[in-house]
Write a protein that holds these residues in place. Structure first.
Motif, PDB file in Angstrom:
ATOM      1  N   PRO A  91       0.833  -1.211   0.000  1.00 48.04           N
ATOM      2  CA  PRO A  91       0.000   0.000   0.000  1.00 48.04           C
ATOM      3  C   PRO A  91       0.862   1.253   0.000  1.00 48.04           C
ATOM      4  N   SER A  92       0.399   2.261  -0.684  1.00 50.87           N
ATOM      5  CA  SER A  92       1.161   3.491  -0.825  1.00 50.87           C
ATOM      6  C   SER A  92       1.528   4.079   0.538  1.00 50.87           C
ATOM      7  N   GLY A  93       2.782   4.425   0.697  1.00 49.79           N
ATOM      8  CA  GLY A  93       3.251   5.054   1.921  1.00 49.79           C
ATOM      9  C   GLY A  93       3.632   4.099   3.027  1.00 49.79           C
TER      10      GLY A  93
END
Length: 247
Positions: A91-93
């Motif tokens: 997931p992004s981040g």
């Protein structure tokens, strides 16, 4: 005329002698060169799809720890290597939210301080301890399940398959993963020791004050003001009474 041997018999009789002379003159074959020390970086670089994992192994010094242990001790190791696609599918981040200590824990959660074959992982006793530990020294563990020549591994928050063995010879086994084994300790709020503490009230006051503790409007009236008010009311009453008497 003396009897002559056929040429074919003469050649056959000389073959053993020629073989002996050839072996005696040929140089001895060189002994195979000893293999070099095990290098986890070289093993992964050869595969060409583990650049992100190699980067973290290098920055965290975990890669050097692996090399030192498998080359200088009798204790084997097992490395579960997430591919570049595995990191890209996070997931992004996710990685940016981790502090330096958690990044090291993340990589160590893919390293098992024991050599396991693929068959071993199908029947291993769970949980299997990794090199990662929590802030209080508590170990991180993985759970393996196997059936029909397939092995799944779970970190508590991520479940994935174990694919082909990149290296399967002791003392180091390296297996491919298509997901990153993020520890459940990173995703469980109850285990987050970095949660901000409750805000303390300023000046020793409490946030739980009730209305009974607050001063009433009447209590804000000064004593002199109260006397003037009561005197005015008394004068008004006397005036009304006097007017009624005179009338």
């Amino acid at each position: 005329m003396p009897h002559q041997k056929p040429l074919s018999l003469i050649l056959l009789s000389t073959l053993p002698l020629l073989f002996i002379l050839t072996q005696a003159q040929s140089p001895t074959a060189p002994a195979p060169a000893p293999s070099g020390p095990i290098d986890i970086f070289a093993i992964l670089k050869k595969e060409g799809q583990y650049n992100t994992f190699i980067k973290f192994l290098n920055e965290s010094q975990v890669g050097n720890q692996i090399n030192n242990q498998v080359n200088n001790s009798n204790q084997g190791m097992t490395v579960l290597a997430p591919s570049d696609n595995a990191f890209n599918n996070l997931p992004s981040g996710t990685l940016n939210q981790l502090n330096d200590q958690q990044k090291v824990q993340l990589i160590l959660n893919h390293v098992i301080p024991k050599f396991y074959t693929f068959d071993d992982l199908q029947t291993v006793s769970n949980p299997v301890r990794t090199q990662a530990t929590g802030p209080k020294g508590e170990p991180f563990g993985l759970n393996f399940t196997g059936s029909n020549n397939q092995v799944n591994v779970s970190s508590g928050s991520v479940v994935t398959n174990i694919y082909n063995a990149i290296r399967k010879d002791p003392p180091l086994a390296v297996f491919q993963l298509d997901k990153v084994l993020v520890p459940s300790q990173f995703t469980d709020p109850s285990s987050d020791d970095d949660a901000p503490a409750p805000t303390k009230p300023k000046n020793g006051t409490s946030n739980d004050k009730t209305t009974a503790d607050e001063p009433s409007p009447a209590s804000n009236t000064k004593p002199n003001d109260a006397k003037r008010i009561s005197g005015g009311i008394l004068g008004l009453v006397c005036g009304v009474f006097l007017m009624a008497t005179l009338s």
